[in-house]
Design a protein around this motif. Structure first.
Motif, PDB file in Angstrom:
ATOM      1  N   MET A  67       0.828  -1.200   0.000  1.00 54.15           N
ATOM      2  CA  MET A  67       0.000   0.000   0.000  1.00 54.15           C
ATOM      3  C   MET A  67       0.867   1.256   0.000  1.00 54.15           C
ATOM      4  O   MET A  67       0.577   2.234  -0.694  1.00 54.15           O
ATOM      5  CB  MET A  67      -0.910   0.008   1.226  1.00 54.15           C
ATOM      6  N   ILE A  68       1.956   1.233   0.788  1.00 50.56           N
ATOM      7  CA  ILE A  68       2.869   2.384   0.809  1.00 50.56           C
ATOM      8  C   ILE A  68       3.383   2.661  -0.600  1.00 50.56           C
ATOM      9  O   ILE A  68       3.367   3.811  -1.071  1.00 50.56           O
ATOM     10  CB  ILE A  68       4.041   2.121   1.786  1.00 50.56           C
ATOM     11  N   LEU A  83       0.669   4.183  -2.704  1.00 49.55           N
ATOM     12  CA  LEU A  83       0.421   5.583  -2.343  1.00 49.55           C
ATOM     13  C   LEU A  83       1.489   6.490  -2.938  1.00 49.55           C
ATOM     14  O   LEU A  83       1.184   7.562  -3.488  1.00 49.55           O
ATOM     15  CB  LEU A  83       0.390   5.733  -0.809  1.00 49.55           C
ATOM     16  N   VAL A  84       2.769   6.055  -2.852  1.00 56.01           N
ATOM     17  CA  VAL A  84       3.848   6.843  -3.456  1.00 56.01           C
ATOM     18  C   VAL A  84       3.579   7.008  -4.957  1.00 56.01           C
ATOM     19  O   VAL A  84       3.670   8.108  -5.510  1.00 56.01           O
ATOM     20  CB  VAL A  84       5.216   6.177  -3.222  1.00 56.01           C
ATOM     21  N   LEU A 126       0.727   6.816  -6.559  1.00 58.72           N
ATOM     22  CA  LEU A 126      -0.444   7.663  -6.804  1.00 58.72           C
ATOM     23  C   LEU A 126      -0.086   9.141  -6.680  1.00 58.72           C
ATOM     24  O   LEU A 126      -0.481   9.960  -7.515  1.00 58.72           O
ATOM     25  CB  LEU A 126      -1.553   7.333  -5.803  1.00 58.72           C
ATOM     26  N   VAL A 127       0.671   9.473  -5.621  1.00 61.14           N
ATOM     27  CA  VAL A 127       1.053  10.874  -5.432  1.00 61.14           C
ATOM     28  C   VAL A 127       1.884  11.338  -6.622  1.00 61.14           C
ATOM     29  O   VAL A 127       1.639  12.416  -7.184  1.00 61.14           O
ATOM     30  CB  VAL A 127       1.834  11.054  -4.110  1.00 61.14           C
ATOM     31  N   ASN A 128       2.855  10.514  -7.025  1.00 64.37           N
ATOM     32  CA  ASN A 128       3.672  10.865  -8.196  1.00 64.37           C
ATOM     33  C   ASN A 128       2.809  11.102  -9.423  1.00 64.37           C
ATOM     34  O   ASN A 128       3.004  12.080 -10.166  1.00 64.37           O
ATOM     35  CB  ASN A 128       4.657   9.729  -8.498  1.00 64.37           C
ATOM     36  N   LEU A 143      -0.507  11.783  -9.617  1.00 66.40           N
ATOM     37  CA  LEU A 143      -1.446  12.897  -9.498  1.00 66.40           C
ATOM     38  C   LEU A 143      -0.732  14.237  -9.604  1.00 66.40           C
ATOM     39  O   LEU A 143      -1.295  15.229 -10.084  1.00 66.40           O
ATOM     40  CB  LEU A 143      -2.185  12.809  -8.161  1.00 66.40           C
ATOM     41  N   ILE A 197      -0.485   0.462  -8.830  1.00 67.46           N
ATOM     42  CA  ILE A 197      -1.273  -0.657  -8.283  1.00 67.46           C
ATOM     43  C   ILE A 197      -0.432  -1.920  -8.135  1.00 67.46           C
ATOM     44  O   ILE A 197      -0.674  -2.762  -7.281  1.00 67.46           O
ATOM     45  CB  ILE A 197      -2.503  -0.911  -9.178  1.00 67.46           C
TER      46      ILE A 197
END
Lengths: 251, 251, 251, 251, 251
Positions: E156-157, E160-161, E163-165, E167, E184
C-alpha cells in the motif's frame, strides 16, 4: 547501537525514498500540515488523551533502550557473576565494593549486598524492581501499539479533510491532481509511521523485554548464590540453567 | 483537570482545524445532518439499542472522572491514613469523626468505623462497593469501545446515503464536487469521534480504573490497620507494599 | 417494551431517514433486489447454511425477549419471594398453590414444590433449565454476531453484482449515475442491518442474559429457602446478597 | 440431506442469480480465469501450501457429513441403546451380534464387546477414536477458516491483475467498462466463495462436532452400562443426563 | 520435497501467471521498484527492525525444513527404535554405536547413551533441546506472521507513493493509465507475498512443529525404554500410545 534496527530502518526508508525520487517530484512529498496531523495528532495528541503523562515520558527512553540496544550477552554476564562469587569467597563480600559493574541491575544488587542488607530484603527489592521494569515495558508496548492504530487513522482523517477541501472547489480541473496528491500524502505518512516505526519498534520491545527479564533473573539468582557462599562452580551450573542449550555449549 | 487530556485534545483538534481552515472552505465542514447521523445515530442511538439506560446514564460521569481527573497520589493517601491511624491510637476511633476527608471511599469507611460497625462488615461493605465501582468502569469501557466501532460505521452510512443522493442526480457535473464533499464529511466526523474521543477516552478509563482500584485497596487495608490498632509504623509498611518501588523511595 | 431500545431505534432510523429525504430522491432508496440480497442472503440464507434450524427458530423469540423486555426488578422479586416464604411458613407449602406468579421460572419451581417434589430434584431441574436457557441465549448471540458479519458481506456482493452490470453496459454515460446509486444501495442496506439491528441487538442480549441469569439464581436460592423453612428475615438477607450494594439500599 | 443447508444455499444463490439476470448481462458473470484464480488459487493452491495433504483429503468427507447430515436424534439413540441393554440382560451379550446398528461408532463398540474385549480396553479404544474424530473436525474447521480468508484475498489478487491489464491499455475508452467489469468479477467470486460456502460451512461443522461428540459420549456411557449389566431403567436414567431438559421431556 | 507445497505453489503461481499473460502486457507486471519496496521493505527491512538478527537467520532454514519436508513417518520411527532396543538388549548399548541413524535428534540421544551419559542427564539434555527447537519454530512463525502483515502494508505504501507521483503530474491524460497500473502493482506484489508465501508457510510451520514435537517425544520415550532395558514388545506398546488409533492399525 543494534545493527538490525539500523540496517532495517535504512533499507525501508531508502527504498521508499528511491520510489519517491524516481517519480521526479520529491518535493511534493514534503507537506507540513500532513506531517502535523499524523505526528502531532496520531503520535502525540491521541496518546496524550489515552495515556497518563508519566507513561508517555518513559516511552522515549524505553524505545531507545529496546531499539538501539546491543544483544544481551548472558553467557558473559554469568562468567562475570561467577568471578564475583569467586572474589567474594576468596576475599570477602566487601571486596566487591570496588569492582566496576556495567549492568545497572547487578550493580544495585551488589551495592545492597556490600551495605550488609538482609539477603531476603535484597531479593525482595530486586524482584520489585524487576516487576516495575517489566510494567514500564508493557506500558511502552501498549502506547506503541496504540500509535500503530492511531497513525493510519489520523492519516485517513487528514486525507478526508484534503478530499473535502478539494471537492468543494472543483472549478479548475487542472488543480485536482496536485490537490488529490496532497490529500493522499497524509495516508502515506500514517502508513509509514505505523509500519516502519511504531509497529516494528513494539515488536522489538517485546523481544527486549524477554531478554532483559532473563538477564535480571540471572542476576537475582547470581546474587543469591554469592550471598549464600555457593562454590563458584555450583553457582555457574545454577546460572547456566537459564540459558538455552545452544548458548551453553558455545562458550 | 488532567493536563494530558487537555493538551492532547487541544493538539489533535487544533491540527485538524488548521488543515480545515487552510483549505479556505471551513464552512463546508459544518454539516448538521452529517453530525446528527454520527452523533445521534452512532454515539446515542445505537448505544441506546445495545445497552440498558442506567449504564448509559453512568457513562458521562465516569468519563468525566476518568478523563479529567488529577493523577492519584497514593503516597500522600498512605501518609494521610497513617496520620489517621496515629490519631485513632493516641486519642480514640471517635476522634476521627471530625477529620476532613477528601477521598469519598475513605470517608465512607471511616464513618462506618466511627459508627461502631463490625470490622468484618466494614470490609464486606467496602469490598462490595469496590466491586460495584469496577463494574461501572467496565460498563463504561464497553460503551466507549462500542461507540468507537459505531461512529465510523454511521459515518460510512451517512456517506453512502450522500453518494446515492448525488449519483441519482448526476445531471449537473459542477454539483458533483460539493455534493461528494458533503457525503465524505460524515466519514470524517465518524473518524474524528472514534479516534479523538471515544477510543482514547476508553484507554484512559482503563488506566483510571487500575489507579482507583489501587487506591481503594490501600484504603481497605488502611482502615483494617486502624481498626486492628496497628502501630502506625507497621501500618505504613503494610500500605507501602502496594506502591511500586520508585514511588516508595520518592517520598 | 424497553424504552431505550425504542428510542434508540427511533433516533437511528429517523436520522438516516432525514438524510435520505433531504436528498430529494427518497424513492431511489427503495430497491427490492438489494433488500432481498441483504435480508434474504445475509440475514436468512447464510445463517440457514451455518446454523441448525432449531437454533434459528429460537432466535426471534429470544431477540424479542431481550430487546423489548422491561428491566428486571430484582429487589421486587426478592420481596415477593420473601412473602411466599412467609406464607409457606405461617400456613403451609400448599398455600402457595393459588398465589399468582408472573415470573415463569419461579412459577415452575413453586409448582414443583407444591407437588411435593424432592428439594434436591427441584434444584436439579431448575439448574438444568437455567443452563438450557443460557445455552439458547448464547446460540442467539452467535447467530446475531454471524448476521452482523454477513449483512455487510452480502451488501458488498450485491454492490459488486451491480457494478459489473453497470460497467458491462457503459454505452450511455447518463445512466452511470443512477445505476451506480442502485449498486451502492446494497452496501448501505448491509451497513444498516449490521449496525442498527443485529450488532446492537446482540449486545443487549448479552446484558439480558446476565440479568435473567441473576434472576434465576435468586429464584433457585429463594425456593431453597422456602423448602428449608428459613425464617423470612434470613431468606431476605440471603437473597439480598445477590444484589449490588446500591440496589440493596435503594429499597 | 439437511433441509437448512439446502434451503440456505438455494436462497443465497438464487437471490444473487436474480440480481445477475435482471442486469441483462448474465453471461459476462461467467469468467473462467477469474474462477480459476479464486477456486484454484484461494481454495486449492494456498491450502495445499498451508496444510498437509492428508488433512485436505479428509476435508471433503467431513464437510459432506457436517453440512448435509440429518439432525442427531439423541433421544432415539438412547432408546436404542436401552433396548440393547435389555436384550443383553435377558439373553446375553452375544445376542447383540446380529442386531443391525446404524451408528458406526456404536457398532464398533458393540462388536468389540461381543468379541469379548476387556471393558477398560473398549473404553480406551472408543475414547481414542473420539479424540481422533474431533481432531479431524478441528483440522477441517481450520482449513475452512483458512479458505474463508484466502478466497477474498485471491479475489483481490485477480482484480488487481485485471486492473493493471486494463490501465496499461487505456487507449480505447469504450473498452474500459467491460475490462473493469471482468476485473471486479474475481472479487465477487472471492466474496461468494467465502460468504456462501466456506464461512457458513465452518460454522455448521462447529455445531456438527458438538452434536457428534455428544452422541459419542452417550454411546461410550451406554456401552459401559451394557457391559456392567446395569438395569435398563438405570442405564436410561444415566444416558438421559446427557440431554437438555427440553429433549428429555419431549419423548 | 513435500508434494503439497510444490503443487500448491505451482497452481497458485501458474493461475496468476495465466491471468497476467492473457492480458497481453506481461512485461508491465515486472517493476523493480515495486518489488524492492515489498520485498526489501516489508519482507526484509521491517522484520530487521522488529526482530533480532539471530531470529531472522534461523528463519530460512526453518521455512525450508517446514515447507519442503517429507511427512513424518512415526510408525517407521517407532519400528526403528524398537529394533535398536532389541539390538541393545541382545548385544549391548555399545552395539548401537555403529548403527546408521537418519533422525538427527535420535542420533544425538543414542550417542549420549553410548558415551555412558547418565539417563537423567540424557533426558534433561534432550528435553532442553526440544524446548529450544520449539522456541525456534515459534520465532519463525512470529516472523512469518509479521511479514504477512507487513508485505501488504508496504504494498500500500508503494501504491500511495505511485499515486502521489501520478497525481502531481496530471498534465498528460494518456499517461494516467500506465502510471496508475505501476502504482497498483505494488499492492499486487504485497498481496502475492502475503497470501501465496508467508501466510500459508506460517500455517505449514505450525503443523510441522506439532509433527516434529511428536517425533521428539517418541524419541525421548524410546531412548528411555532402551536405557531402562524394556522388553522390545513393551517399548513398542509404550511408543504406539503416541500415535492416533488410525496410524496404529495401519502398520
Amino acid at each position: 547501537m543494534e545493527l538490525g534496527t539500523v540496517i532495517g530502518l535504512a533499507i525501508a526508508n531508502i527504498l521508499v525514498l528511491i520510489a519517491i525520487i524516481k517519480g521526479g517530484n520529491a518535493l511534493i512529498f514534503l507537506n507540513l500540515e500532513s506531517m502535523l496531523i499524523v505526528i502531532g495528532g496520531g503520535c502525540i495528541g491521541a496518546p496524550l488523551i489515552a495515556f497518563p503523562i508519566p507513561h508517555l515520558k518513559n516511552l522515549i527512553s524505553i524505545v531507545m533502550k529496546a531499539v538501539f540496544v546491543q544483544e544481551f550477552k548472558n553467557a558473559e554476564t554469568i562468567k562475570f557473576i561467577v568471578e564475583l562469587a569467586q572474589k567474594a569467597r576468596k576475599e570477602s563480600l566487601l571486596a566487591l565494593e570496588n569492582v566496576e559493574i556495567e549492568i545497572e541491575f547487578l550493580k544495585k544488587g551488589i551495592t545492597l549486598a556490600v551495605d550488609g542488607t538482609e539477603p531476603a530484603t535484597i531479593r525482595a527489592v530486586l524482584s520489585a524492581e524487576m516487576t516495575y521494569i517489566k510494567k514500564r515495558h508493557e506500558d511502552g508496548m501498549a502506547i506503541l501499539n496504540f500509535i500503530t492504530d492511531m497513525a493510519p487513522a489520523f492519516g485517513m482523517i487528514g486525507t478526508l479533510v484534503g478530499l473535502v477541501n478539494m471537492l468543494a472547489t472543483l472549478s479548475d480541473p487542472s488543480a485536482i491532481g496536485p490537490a488529490m496528491a496532497v490529500a493522499i500524502l497524509t495516508t502515506l505518512y500514517g502508513a509509514l509511521a505505523a509500519n516502519i516505526f511504531s509497529g516494528p519498534f513494539s515488536r522489538k520491545l517485546e523481544w527486549y523485554d524477554a531478554e532483559e527479564t532473563l538477564q535480571m533473573e540471572i542476576v537475582i539468582e547470581g546474587i543469591n548464590s554469592i550471598l549464600e557462599g555457593d562454590h563458584p562452580a555450583i553457582a555457574e551450573q545454577k546460572l547456566m540453567g537459564f540459558l538455552p542449550a545452544s548458548q551453553r555449549s558455545q562458550e
